[in-house]
Design an enzyme around this catalytic site. Structure first.
Site, PDB file in Angstrom:
ATOM      1  N   SER A 248       0.845  -1.192   0.000  1.00 29.72           N
ATOM      2  CA  SER A 248       0.000   0.000   0.000  1.00 29.72           C
ATOM      3  C   SER A 248       0.879   1.240   0.000  1.00 29.72           C
ATOM      4  O   SER A 248       2.111   1.150   0.062  1.00 29.72           O
ATOM      5  CB  SER A 248      -0.903  -0.002   1.231  1.00 29.72           C
ATOM      6  OG  SER A 248      -0.130   0.354   2.362  1.00 29.72           O
ATOM      7  N   LYS A 249       0.226   2.385  -0.029  1.00 28.00           N
ATOM      8  CA  LYS A 249       0.912   3.689  -0.048  1.00 28.00           C
ATOM      9  C   LYS A 249       1.995   3.803   1.030  1.00 28.00           C
ATOM     10  O   LYS A 249       2.998   4.481   0.832  1.00 28.00           O
ATOM     11  CB  LYS A 249      -0.111   4.809   0.179  1.00 28.00           C
ATOM     12  CG  LYS A 249      -0.889   5.150  -1.066  1.00 28.00           C
ATOM     13  CD  LYS A 249      -0.201   6.271  -1.835  1.00 28.00           C
ATOM     14  CE  LYS A 249      -0.673   6.363  -3.269  1.00 28.00           C
ATOM     15  NZ  LYS A 249       0.408   6.190  -4.216  1.00 28.00           N
ATOM     16  N   ARG A 250       1.736   3.150   2.165  1.00 25.58           N
ATOM     17  CA  ARG A 250       2.707   3.210   3.262  1.00 25.58           C
ATOM     18  C   ARG A 250       4.080   2.736   2.816  1.00 25.58           C
ATOM     19  O   ARG A 250       5.101   3.104   3.372  1.00 25.58           O
ATOM     20  CB  ARG A 250       2.258   2.293   4.422  1.00 25.58           C
ATOM     21  CG  ARG A 250       1.202   2.850   5.294  1.00 25.58           C
ATOM     22  CD  ARG A 250       0.876   1.869   6.411  1.00 25.58           C
ATOM     23  NE  ARG A 250       0.417   0.571   5.888  1.00 25.58           N
ATOM     24  CZ  ARG A 250       1.044  -0.579   6.085  1.00 25.58           C
ATOM     25  NH1 ARG A 250       2.140  -0.628   6.791  1.00 25.58           N
ATOM     26  NH2 ARG A 250       0.566  -1.695   5.582  1.00 25.58           N
ATOM     27  N   HIS A 251       4.101   1.849   1.817  1.00 25.19           N
ATOM     28  CA  HIS A 251       5.379   1.283   1.378  1.00 25.19           C
ATOM     29  C   HIS A 251       6.051   2.120   0.298  1.00 25.19           C
ATOM     30  O   HIS A 251       7.101   1.742  -0.203  1.00 25.19           O
ATOM     31  CB  HIS A 251       5.166  -0.144   0.851  1.00 25.19           C
ATOM     32  CG  HIS A 251       4.574  -1.072   1.868  1.00 25.19           C
ATOM     33  ND1 HIS A 251       3.286  -1.525   1.789  1.00 25.19           N
ATOM     34  CD2 HIS A 251       5.100  -1.609   2.983  1.00 25.19           C
ATOM     35  CE1 HIS A 251       3.038  -2.312   2.822  1.00 25.19           C
ATOM     36  NE2 HIS A 251       4.120  -2.381   3.555  1.00 25.19           N
ATOM     37  N   GLY A 252       5.442   3.231  -0.078  1.00 20.43           N
ATOM     38  CA  GLY A 252       6.054   4.073  -1.125  1.00 20.43           C
ATOM     39  C   GLY A 252       5.195   4.063  -2.375  1.00 20.43           C
ATOM     40  O   GLY A 252       3.969   3.921  -2.294  1.00 20.43           O
TER      41      GLY A 252
END
Ligand code: GLU
Length: 473
Positions: A248-252
Site C-alpha cells: 500500500s501507499k505506506r510502502h512508497g
C-alpha cells in the site's frame, strides 16, 4: 493452446493503475502472447460513484506505456463489444430476466436495513445468518411502486474447481447467501457482470489476484446457471510490502505512473512484475521480453505471496537501461534531463548517455551526472583530489596531454583512450596517477562516468584548456 485461448484484464476505473493490477495485466498479456491467444481489455465501470472517465484514460495510457497492447477493448472494439460494462446494461438485464424465468433467480424488495437486522437477529439466536429469500416479497416484477432487485437463488451443495495456481478448491454453499445480480436501479453487481461478460467474451482463463478468490464460487454458480462450463481460474497471490502486509501507499510508490515518473522503464517493470508470480527455469532474473514470452508458463506460476523488492526492481531497471538501443536511451534521457540536454548536440548527447548508462539505475538519475560534462573549470574541494593534482607526476601528465590535445585535436573516444597510452609511455606514469589527475582537472571529482567518453564530449580543445588551467593552478 490456440487462438481459442482468451484472457482479459478487467480494471475498475477508480484511480491510477496500481502496481498489483499492472502485475495481473502483465501476466494476462504474456500468457496471451505465449499461447498465441487474445488479450482483452474490459472496463468494469458499473460502480458509477467511484468510476471516472479520467481514470479510464489514465489506465489505458499506463497500459500503453507498459507496451501491453490489447486485441479487443473499449477503444478498439471487437466482436464481443462494447467493452465498457456501463454500456452493456441491456445484456445484464436480459440475462437476469432469463434466470428469473427459469426459477434460478427471483425479484427481491428486501432493504439493506432489513437484511442487516435479519443477520443480527440470526446470529443472536444462534442461527445461520445466510439469507435465503425469506423477506424478499412477491416474486413479481410489478408488485410494488419501486422496481425490485434481482437476487440469485444459491442451490444446495458446493462449488469446486481446480485452480491453476491454488490447486483443488471447494466452498460449501451453506456459507453463501442468495446474492444480488441486479440492483433495483438496474445496475449489475460485480460478480454478475463479470460472469456474464466472461461468457459473452468467450474468456477461457481468468487470471487475477487472489483477493478475488471469495468471488469465484459465486461466479462458478453463475456460469452453471447461465448455461454451462465457464473459464478456468488462476488466482495469483497478492503482492506484499517488506513488512509482509498488503502493498500500500505506506510502502512508497504504488501506481505505475509514479514508477514511470521516477525513471523506471516499462521493460523493467514487466520483467520484475512477472517475476513476482513466476520464475524462469534457468534461474535468470534479467529477462527481456522475448525470453519472457518464450518461457512463461501456467505450470511455473508460484503459490506463495511475493514481497515487493524495490532494490531488485532498481537493479533490473539498471540492467534494462544498459541494454537499450542507444537512440532510444538518448531520447528517454533527454526527457528526464529536460533543458540541460539542450546544451549538447545530438552526437554529444548520445555519448553523454552512453557514458552515464553504466552508472544509473533510474533514468531520473541522469541529472546528477551532467555536471561533469559542463566544461566549466571545476571547484576542487576534496583535499585528496587537491594533493593528487599537485603531485609532480600529475603535472607532467597534464602538461603533456594538453599539448598533444592542442596539436592532434582528435575528439573521439578511441583517440582519447590512445592518448592515455601515449602519455603513460612517455611520462612513465601509470594507473591511478595517470588517470586520476586528468579526471580531477576536467571534472573536479574523483568519480564519474568513463573518462575518455567525458573527454570526447568536452572536445580536444576544451580538455586542453582545462588541463592547462589545472597545471597553472
Ligand atoms: N474489476 C475487478 C478489479 O479491478 C476485476 C476482477 C476480475 O478480474 O474478475 O479488481
Amino acid at each position: 493452446m490456440s487462438d481459442k485461448f482468451r484472457v482479459r484484464f478487467a480494471p475498475s476505473p477508480t484511480g491510477m493503475l496500481h502496481i498489483g493490477n499492472a502485475r495481473t495485466a502483465v501476466l494476462n498479456w504474456l500468457l496471451a502472447r505465449r499461447y498465441g491467444g487474445t488479450f482483452i481489455l474490459r472496463i468494469e465501470d458499473t460502480d458509477t460513484e467511484r468510476s471516472s472517465a479520467g481514470s479510464e484514460v489514465s489506465i489505458l495510457e499506463d497500459l500503453r506505456w507498459l507496451g501491453l497492447e490489447w486485441d479487443e477493448g473499449p477503444d478498439l472494439g471487437g466482436k464481443h463489444g462494447p467493452y465498457r460494462q456501463s454500456e452493456r446494461g441491456e445484456l445484464y438485464r436480459a440475462q437476469a430476466g432469463n434466470l428469473v424465468e427459469r426459477g434460478l433467480a427471483y425479484y427481491c424488495r428486501l432493504s439493506d436495513e432489513r437484511l442487516e437486522a435479519f443477520r443480527a437477529e440470526s446470529l443472536a439466536a444462534g442461527r445461520s445468518p445466510v439469507y435465503r429469500g425469506q423477506f424478499s416479497g412477491p416474486n413479481e416484477k410489478d408488485a410494488g411502486p419501486q422496481p425490485p432487485a434481482v437476487r440469485f437463488k444459491v442451490p444446495e451443495g458446493e462449488s469446486a474447481w481446480r485452480d491453476l495456481v491454488k490447486g483443488e478448491v471447494s466452498v460449501s454453499h451453506e456459507t453463501i447467501g442468495d446474492f444480488i445480480l441486479l440492483r433495483a436501479d438496474g445496475r449489475p453487481t460485480y460478480n454478475f457482470a463479470a460472469a456474464v461478460d466472461d461468457r459473452a467474451m468467450e474468456i477461457t482463463h481468468v487470471v487475477r489476484g487472489d483477493d478475488h478468490l471469495s468471488n469465484t464460487p459465486r461466479q462458478i454458480l453463475l456460469h452453471a446457471a447461465l448455461g454451462g462450463p465457464g473459464p478456468l481460474f488462476a488466482h495469483i497471490p497478492l503482492i506484499l510490502g517488506p513488512d509482509h502486509q498488503r502493498l500500500s501507499k505506506r510502502h512508497g510508490a504504488t501506481s505505475v505512473r509514479e514508477f514511470r515518473l521516477a525513471g523506471y522503464l516499462p521493460e523493467a517493470l514487466i520483467n520484475y512484475l512477472s517475476l513476482l508470480s513466476w520464475s524462469s527455469p534457468s534461474g535468470d532474473e534479467f529477462l527481456e521480453k522475448e525470453r519472457l514470452l518464450a518461457e512463461i508458463d501456467f505450470e511455473r506460476l508460484g503459490k506463495s505471496a511475493a514481497v515487493f523488492d524495490q532494490t531488485k526492481l532498481r537493479w533490473l531497471n539498471g540492467r534494462h537501461i544498459r541494454s537499450l538501443d542507444p537512440d532510444r536511451l538518448a531520447g528517454l534521457l533527454r526527457v528526464f534531463a529536460a533543458e540541460r540536454a539542450g546544451s549538447f548536440d545530438k552526437q554529444r548527447w548520445e555519448l553523454v548517455c552512453l557514458a552515464c548508462r553504466e552508472k544509473i539505475e533510474l533514468l531520473s538519475e541522469i541529472d546528477s551526472y551532467l555536471d561533469v560534462f559542463s566544461g566549466r573549470p571545476p571547484e576542487i574541494e576534496d583535499p585528496e583530489a587537491r594533493s593528487l593534482l599537485a603531485a609532480d607526476e600529475a603535472r607532467r601528465v597534464l602538461s603533456l596531454m594538453a599539448s598533444i590535445l592542442r596539436e592532434a585535436g582528435k575528439d573521439d573516444t578511441e583517440a582519447m583512450k590512445a592518448l592515455f597510452k601515449t602519455v603513460g609511455q612517455e611520462t612513465g606514469v601509470k594507473g591511478k596517477l595517470l588517470y586520476m589527475p586528468v579526471r580531477i582537472a576536467l571534472t573536479g571529482s574523483m568519480h564519474g562516468p568513463d573518462l575518455p567518453m567525458i573527454m570526447a564530449v568536452l572536445g580536444a580543445r576544451r580538455c586542453a584548456e582545462l588541463l592547462e588551467a589545472a597545471v597553472a593552478g
